[in-house]
Design a protein around this motif. Sequence first.
Motif: not given
Lengths: 303, 536
Positions: A74, A78, A220-221, A224-225, A229, A234, A238, A241-242, A245-246, A249, B71-72, B103-104, B110
């Motif tokens: 999209e 990025l 990625w871990y 992530m930590l 954002p 990034r 990650l 993965y985002k 997950t998003s 979600y 998420d931002k 983030e999710w 986190k």
Amino acid sequence: MEKTEESRSIRTDVSGMIVKGFGYLFISLFALCCLLPFLLVLGTSFTSESSIKKHGFNIWPREFSTFAYKIVFENPDLIIGSYIVTLGITIVGTVVGLFIVAMTGYALQRPDFGYRNSISFFIYFTTLFSGGLVPFYLLMTQYLSLRDNYLAVLLPGLLSPFLIIMMKSFVRSIPHAITESAKIDGAGDFTIFLKLILPMTTPALATIGLFIALGYWNEWYNSMLFLSPDMKYRPLQLFLYKVVTSAEYVRNSAAASNVELRDVPLESMKMATAVVATGPVIFFYPFVQRYFIKGITVGAVKG
Amino acid sequence: MSNFKKVSALLIAIMMIISLAACSGSNNGANKGTKNEGGKNEGKGSTNQATDNKGADTSKFVKISHVVLGDKPTNGQFEKVLAEVNKIMKEKINAELEWKWVEWADWQTKYNLLLASGEPIDLINIGTDWLDTWGNAQRGAFMNLNDLLPEYAPQTWNSIPEEDWAESRYNGDIVLIPENDYTQWVNHGFFYRGDWAKEAGITAPIQDWEGIGKYLQYVKDNKEGVVPWDAVASTSIWGGYASSYTDELELPISTGYLPVYTTKSFDEKFTVVSPIFEDTFLRFANQMKEWADKGYWREDVLNNKNDNRASLRAGLSGMDQHHTQTFGGLRVQMDKDQPGSELQMFPFARTGGNNLTELSITHGGTSVGAHSKNPERALMAYDLIRNDKQIYQLISYGLEGVQYEIKDGKRVQPAGYDEVKDSFSANFWGGRVDKFEIPSITTWDQLEETLYAEYDKIKKPYPYGQFVFDKTPVEAELTAITQVTGELGPAITYGKVSDPAKAVEQFRSKLKTAGYDKVLAELQRQMDAYKKLIEG
């Protein structure tokens, strides 16, 4: 040695043929077993979500659709940025990490290095006990202030005990006499390491390098930590993965009642994500495969 | 071997040093905390001297960080909206808000790490039932707001009644601001299609599971290619059945796949029981076996990975199961996807009508981080977000004319609205209030006059907002119970057993072996203590 003129294959008798036939058959089947899931992933990623709902996963898409890739890509800048970040971290991390691991492995193998056993034990010890997540997090964020810094991803992967032990065992196969004779000729430790040892350990370096590179590529871990954002780019894994997950979600949540739901092709998107993430590695792998095999068989008799 | 001895001696010495360092390190941490608090007290003292009911001294410009889950957004709209908010903020309290996103992706890790790290957080989104708020309060992650609230967030302080503050206390200190003025219903139920129900001769809203069964049978017989209910076995409906056919209340205690423990009724809310060991469970098992045999869901329901909601929207399933909030949005979507479908909801609590509890008021809320450098200003900012209509609507919906327009009192997307370019979300779930909410066109507009009105007649206040179950004494047993429910629960729930009675027997005896009684006793003990706390 002169080669005698002789047909290079074993006499083509029936039993040999059978053995060969079985071998080929078995290996082809095995290769197919490895290949099929991947084809399934590839096929599914190009299938429309509704068709997945109806018919399940397919190697050949029943209803061709690139919608999943549209969502993954999209924001093309990025994903390109993420690729660059991951590539950068992988290249820098692999070069630096390889050098450090090789040096450590070599030094720990030198019989004239007094503390080698205790230091080896230290390195080995960390594979058994670790402080846990919270101290690690505190160390990185509070003491080293590495939040939102690519170093937070780079540093933890530089030295891996497992790879050091691997390097050590490889260097063991190089006689110490080489080092000693070079010393007599007046070479310093660094010269010996760079000019003599490194060229002799190329298979191990390739293997270890590949391990490190894969580690950074799939990392990625830690990102992530430690990378919030607020950072625009990034690491790729990650990012992907985002994306998944998003999407999950957004689809599952009604808690955020002011988020307008959109249709998210979750199943095909997961697959598209996997394709995007593994694609380059697959292209890259054939070129280093031979080193990989060589390196893994370290310690076996080499011809 | 002497070498070895030397090395081991050295090692032991090093380990001792490390452990010493670790101890002193943690001491340092503790000291830091107290020092900070000292600082805070000083700050408070100085402001107290300069009290003129205007709250803090706002001469110094500060940035207030606000941690949210979500998420931002990457399209730049959020920054634009926040800039608008910050204009007003700067004018009113000389401060700026800064959003920090969790983030999710692996949010639980986190979120808790952020609180454990001792970083200065000003405002943070909390939820007692899903963000481990009491656990974090126990670890000292939040600031005590007893004295700060009336002073710096007077509007919020005065608008929240004392009994709601009581539910926001940990060890007597207020550690969070509850989201107590916002209506959300997350009670579960079945969603079924009104048009097919009418065809089946069901004209009144379905009242019980028999009605649902009748509906499913009709779909089975008359709708070719439709799975009456494309159920996914990963979620159990046993809790729903129990709330339909008993007066028992669900407890905020997870026993894995399905709920094992409940309390007897709203009147006897401190008596722990288990519907699993009552006839209800056997009736449930029998009914589900019957439904499975009649083919109301897929043969391979236990391995079904389908998305039930997607198949409902595609017209391939006649039923779905989730909560009221989901229904509100789904109804509108279904009206688009399957015109005339008139999706209906049968909330599980409808049948008995005695055990519908409201959502805990601390399901959402906001706390101030224990290490916040400007707690006074943080509260002033929160007071504005929650009580200033303009700021509230900016943060909730974005800019009027860009993200939304108001048509007939409802939020609609402006012409030319582009989801990718214009969408906005701030994920503020820490103090929404009904009075500033603008209904959206994407939520069914008859929700309030239908379901909400029905709920209002039978709703009960949530009794367990402050109940914090300490699992430590029965951790092992709970894990074992979770295993048992995960192992046998799905087959019983979806009727994939040859003999329900036998399966129920086996399930009960396995629970007993896993330590059911011990957990029950411990729960009851803690419930008794909680009763003392509540009833004084």
